[in-house]
Design an enzyme around this catalytic site. Structure first.
Site, PDB file in Angstrom:
ATOM      1  CE  LYS A   1       8.818   6.335   9.866  1.00 59.32           C
ATOM      2  NZ  LYS A   1       9.320   4.941   9.262  1.00 59.32           N
TER       3      LYS A   1
ATOM      4  CB  ILE B   1       2.702  10.962   2.354  1.00 63.36           C
ATOM      5  CG1 ILE B   1       4.422  11.937   2.295  1.00 63.36           C
ATOM      6  CG2 ILE B   1       2.929  10.176   0.388  1.00 63.36           C
ATOM      7  CD1 ILE B   1       4.310  12.837   1.078  1.00 63.36           C
TER       8      ILE B   1
ATOM      9  CB  ALA C   1      12.266   8.466  19.809  1.00 66.46           C
TER      10      ALA C   1
ATOM     11  CB  SER D   1       8.956  10.872   9.376  1.00 71.66           C
ATOM     12  OG  SER D   1       8.227  11.821   9.491  1.00 71.66           O
TER      13      SER D   1
ATOM     14  NE  ARG E   1      -2.406  -1.337   3.183  1.00 71.79           N
ATOM     15  CZ  ARG E   1      -2.048  -0.578   4.844  1.00 71.79           C
ATOM     16  NH1 ARG E   1      -2.391   0.494   4.865  1.00 71.79           N
ATOM     17  NH2 ARG E   1      -1.225  -1.695   5.849  1.00 71.79           N
TER      18      ARG E   1
ATOM     19  CE1 TYR F   1       6.182   7.143  12.062  1.00 75.45           C
ATOM     20  CE2 TYR F   1       6.279   9.740  11.764  1.00 75.45           C
ATOM     21  CZ  TYR F   1       6.187   8.792  11.346  1.00 75.45           C
ATOM     22  OH  TYR F   1       6.257   7.974  10.135  1.00 75.45           O
TER      23      TYR F   1
ATOM     24  CG  ASN G   1       7.445   2.279   2.305  1.00 75.70           C
ATOM     25  OD1 ASN G   1       6.802   3.232   2.607  1.00 75.70           O
ATOM     26  ND2 ASN G   1       6.637   1.366   2.878  1.00 75.70           N
TER      27      ASN G   1
END
Ligand code: NAP
Length: 252
Positions: A164, A193, A162, A147, A20, A160, A95
């Protein structure tokens, strides 16, 4: 099809979380450039099969492979299947990822571990798995999907951010380790996105985020896929340890 018309002709790519969203668009872009692609997914078998069919429509081989990339034994199976049916990997796109919205004081240890496993441990394990082949070939492209929150930090997304941010540090360090072996390691740090990952946000939040973005819209998976395609090219060999942020100007 040849290397002149399709610069990734003869190459093999693994894209994690390619059923996806951003991963799917990256898989199709790499296929358009001529690579055979392993389409990894965790649950969404049907979407992964559709993504593989879209890749095949570009004239390449594509294979959906179920694997939870937080688990070593699944990654071993992902690699074995890829090597057996497509060949040794030249390109890895880390990803697959998950998001969670909560203040640090409300984040449980389990939620923290879950995020770190998916967003940071999985790229570590997958990179280690492909490197054995890439080091031998003295060629490789690793592309990590981070990100903007890994650069800037996002309120309500501490865990999140931390995970990334850790992925950005991993990218820079691994690029230094692998430069001499002809392997580049870069990260893409997307802005907002439009994918299923935004499903926790309501239409008002989404409209606000569009307005806050200087180009006046949310990003599309293709906005990220074009950058991944560029980094994957053999001619991008002088670009390594870089964090490229397609974000519509929301973070400069
Ligand atoms: P998405 O639409 O939610 O898709 C996530 C993908 O990751 C799915 O293919 C899912 O597989 C896969 N996945 C999740 N956990 C997995 C695991 N343990 N093993 C294997 N596959 C797994 O997300 P997206 O928006 O495309 O995000 C892709 C990446 O971009 C993520 O790393 C995300 O953090 C990053 N990113 C997204 C945005 C954004 O605004 N959307 C912004 C910056 C960065 P199933 O379909 O099988 O569940």
């Amino acid at each position: 099809m040849n290397e002149r018309t399709h610069p990734l002709f003869g190459q093999v790519a693994i894209v994690t979380g390619a059923s996806r969203g951003i991963g799917r668009a990256i898989a199709i872009e790499l296929a358009r450039l001529g690579a055979s692609v392993a389409i990894n997914y965790k649950y969404s078998r049907e979407s992964a099969e559709e993504a593989a069919n879209e890749c095949k429509a570009q004239g390449v081989t594509a294979l959906p492979v179920q694997a939870d990339v937080t688990r070593q034994e699944d990654i071993d199976r992902l690699l074995e299947t890829t090597v057996m049916y497509l060949g040794q990997p030249d390109i890895l796109v880390n990803n697959a990822g998950i998001a969670s919205h909560s203040l640090l004081i409300d984040t449980t240890e389990t939620e923290w571990d879950h995020l770190m496993d998916a967003n940071l441990k999985a790229p570590f394990l997958c990179s280690k798995a492909v490197l054995q082949y890439m080091i031998h070939k003295r060629y490789g492209r690793i592309i990590n999907i981070s990100s903007i929150w890994g650069i800037a930090g996002g309120s309500g997304e501490t865990a999140y951010s931390a995970s990334k941010g850790g992925l950005i540090a991993l990218t820079k360090a691994l690029a230094k380790e692998m430069g001499p072996a002809g392997i580049t390691v870069n990260a893409i740090a997307p802005g907002v996105i439009d994918t299923d990952m935004l499903s926790q946000l309501d239409t008002r939040d989404l409209a606000m985020l569009s307005q806050e973005t200087p180009v006046g819209r949310l990003g599309t998976p293709q906005d990220i896929a074009s950058v991944a395609g560029f980094l994957a090219l053999p001619s991008s060999g002088f670009i390594t340890g870089q964090i490229i942020s397609p974000n519509g100007g929301i973070l400069t």
